[in-house]
Design a protein around this motif. Structure first.
Motif, mmCIF file in Angstrom:
data_model
loop_
_atom_site.group_PDB
_atom_site.id
_atom_site.type_symbol
_atom_site.label_atom_id
_atom_site.label_comp_id
_atom_site.label_asym_id
_atom_site.label_seq_id
_atom_site.Cartn_x
_atom_site.Cartn_y
_atom_site.Cartn_z
ATOM 1 N N SER A 159 -0.973 0.366 -9.803
ATOM 2 C CA SER A 159 0.030 0.678 -8.781
ATOM 3 C C SER A 159 -0.207 2.058 -8.172
ATOM 4 O O SER A 159 0.008 2.259 -6.967
ATOM 5 C CB SER A 159 1.430 0.595 -9.380
ATOM 6 N N LEU A 160 -0.678 3.000 -8.977
ATOM 7 C CA LEU A 160 -0.965 4.340 -8.458
ATOM 8 C C LEU A 160 -2.107 4.304 -7.444
ATOM 9 O O LEU A 160 -2.038 4.964 -6.390
ATOM 10 C CB LEU A 160 -1.312 5.266 -9.623
ATOM 11 N N VAL A 161 -3.141 3.535 -7.743
ATOM 12 C CA VAL A 161 -4.265 3.409 -6.800
ATOM 13 C C VAL A 161 -3.797 2.763 -5.497
ATOM 14 O O VAL A 161 -4.148 3.221 -4.386
ATOM 15 C CB VAL A 161 -5.404 2.597 -7.445
ATOM 16 N N LEU A 162 -2.980 1.710 -5.607
ATOM 17 C CA LEU A 162 -2.463 1.053 -4.411
ATOM 18 C C LEU A 162 -1.491 1.949 -3.650
ATOM 19 O O LEU A 162 -1.384 1.846 -2.418
ATOM 20 C CB LEU A 162 -1.781 -0.264 -4.798
ATOM 21 N N THR A 163 -0.789 2.817 -4.368
ATOM 22 C CA THR A 163 0.103 3.765 -3.690
ATOM 23 C C THR A 163 -0.683 4.730 -2.817
ATOM 24 O O THR A 163 -0.269 5.061 -1.692
ATOM 25 C CB THR A 163 0.929 4.541 -4.726
ATOM 26 N N MET A 164 -1.818 5.184 -3.323
ATOM 27 C CA MET A 164 -2.670 6.061 -2.512
ATOM 28 C C MET A 164 -3.189 5.338 -1.267
ATOM 29 O O MET A 164 -3.231 5.900 -0.165
ATOM 30 C CB MET A 164 -3.832 6.563 -3.362
ATOM 31 N N GLY A 165 -3.560 4.052 -1.450
ATOM 32 C CA GLY A 165 -3.990 3.273 -0.289
ATOM 33 C C GLY A 165 -2.867 3.075 0.716
ATOM 34 O O GLY A 165 -3.073 3.181 1.935
ATOM 35 N N GLY A 166 -1.653 2.796 0.205
ATOM 36 C CA GLY A 166 -0.511 2.659 1.101
ATOM 37 C C GLY A 166 -0.166 3.950 1.814
ATOM 38 O O GLY A 166 0.251 3.934 2.981
ATOM 39 N N ALA A 167 -0.340 5.080 1.128
ATOM 40 C CA ALA A 167 -0.078 6.368 1.767
ATOM 41 C C ALA A 167 -1.071 6.622 2.905
ATOM 42 O O ALA A 167 -0.697 7.148 3.970
ATOM 43 C CB ALA A 167 -0.160 7.479 0.727
ATOM 44 N N LEU A 168 -2.330 6.238 2.705
ATOM 45 C CA LEU A 168 -3.327 6.395 3.774
ATOM 46 C C LEU A 168 -2.994 5.512 4.980
ATOM 47 O O LEU A 168 -3.100 5.950 6.144
ATOM 48 C CB LEU A 168 -4.721 6.062 3.248
ATOM 49 N N LEU A 169 -2.563 4.283 4.732
ATOM 50 C CA LEU A 169 -2.203 3.400 5.834
ATOM 51 C C LEU A 169 -0.941 3.881 6.560
ATOM 52 O O LEU A 169 -0.847 3.789 7.801
ATOM 53 C CB LEU A 169 -2.000 1.976 5.312
ATOM 54 N N SER A 170 0.014 4.398 5.800
ATOM 55 C CA SER A 170 1.218 4.933 6.453
ATOM 56 C C SER A 170 0.888 6.172 7.271
ATOM 57 O O SER A 170 1.466 6.388 8.350
ATOM 58 C CB SER A 170 2.285 5.248 5.411
ATOM 59 N N ALA A 171 -0.056 6.985 6.771
ATOM 60 C CA ALA A 171 -0.513 8.132 7.561
ATOM 61 C C ALA A 171 -1.239 7.685 8.829
ATOM 62 O O ALA A 171 -1.142 8.332 9.887
ATOM 63 C CB ALA A 171 -1.417 9.020 6.709
ATOM 64 N N TYR A 172 -1.975 6.565 8.745
ATOM 65 C CA TYR A 172 -2.642 6.044 9.941
ATOM 66 C C TYR A 172 -1.630 5.659 11.010
ATOM 67 O O TYR A 172 -1.782 6.016 12.189
ATOM 68 C CB TYR A 172 -3.505 4.836 9.565
#
Length: 226
Positions: free
Chosen positions: A174-187
């Motif tokens: 979940s932590l790894v996916l959270t980082m991916g979600g944070a990158l997409l939200s930043a996009y």
């Protein structure tokens, strides 16, 4: 018959029950018969107050019985102390390590992302109708939005399951996916084709939620591993 009289008088003088007196009279009636060791029946019964019976039903000395009772009490004390130690250990092992703030934040993030997904999708449709929006960029933004939705659902599932079960592996996923979600939200907050004020207002809280969740997940994983 003459020897039975003193034994009868001695049995009468000794403290005891009626059985002692009757035994003395019976010994006197039989002519004062003695055993091979020279001990009369009355003297045998007179020794009964010095004999005790232990817990196993066998006659034993009073001092020996008291020693057994003392040892039994010590064993009971050791048993009770052992049980109390096991209970304390059980309470210590049943300590809850799950993070309540993380669980609440995951629930809040799931609810907010459902609103974010619908609002962003409507904004993309609106921008494609009002502004000049190249088709290739529109397809890219829509693909990233749906990919973000799938990753968000998996992230929330792993995060909630790992936190409740106190399992570090699902929580690390979940932590790894959270980082991916944070990158997409930043996009979608900074780098999508057309960024409106509505996109900023929607993306900033989501990015903050992702950052807080990442911090709490790291703390929870460290608590599970310790």
């Amino acid at each position: 018959m003459a020897e039975g009289i003193p034994f009868e008088s001695r049995a009468e003088r000794l403290p005891g029950s009626r059985r002692t007196r009757r035994a003395g009279r019976a010994g006197a009636g039989r002519g004062g018969a003695r055993g091979q060791d020279g001990v009369s029946a009355a003297s045998i019964f007179s020794l009964r107050p010095t004999i005790s019976v232990c817990n196993n039903g066998q006659p034993a000395d009073l001092k020996f019985c008291s020693t057994l009772s003392r040892e039994g009490s010590e064993e009971r004390k050791l048993l009770i102390s052992g049980k109390s130690t096991q209970m304390a250990t059980g309470r210590a092992s049943n300590t809850v390590l799950s993070s309540l703030p993380l669980q609440m934040l995951l629930c809040l993030s799931g609810t907010y992302y459902a609103l974010y997904f619908l609002a962003t999708l409507l904004l993309l449709v609106y921008k494609s109708q009002v502004f000049t929006y190249p088709h290739s960029y529109l397809v890219l933004d829509l693909t990233l939005l749906f990919l973000m939705g799938i990753l968000e659902a998996i992230r929330l599932y792993f995060g909630a399951t790992g936190n409740l079960m106190e399992a570090e592996v699902p929580l690390a996923a979940s932590l790894v996916l959270t980082m991916g979600g944070a990158l997409l939200s930043a996009y979608f907050l900074l780098w999508q084709t057309l960024v409106l004020r509505a996109d900023t207002a929607l993306g900033a809280p989501l990015l903050v939620l992702h950052s807080l969740e990442a911090i709490l997940e790291v703390v929870a994983i460290a608590a599970f591993l310790s």
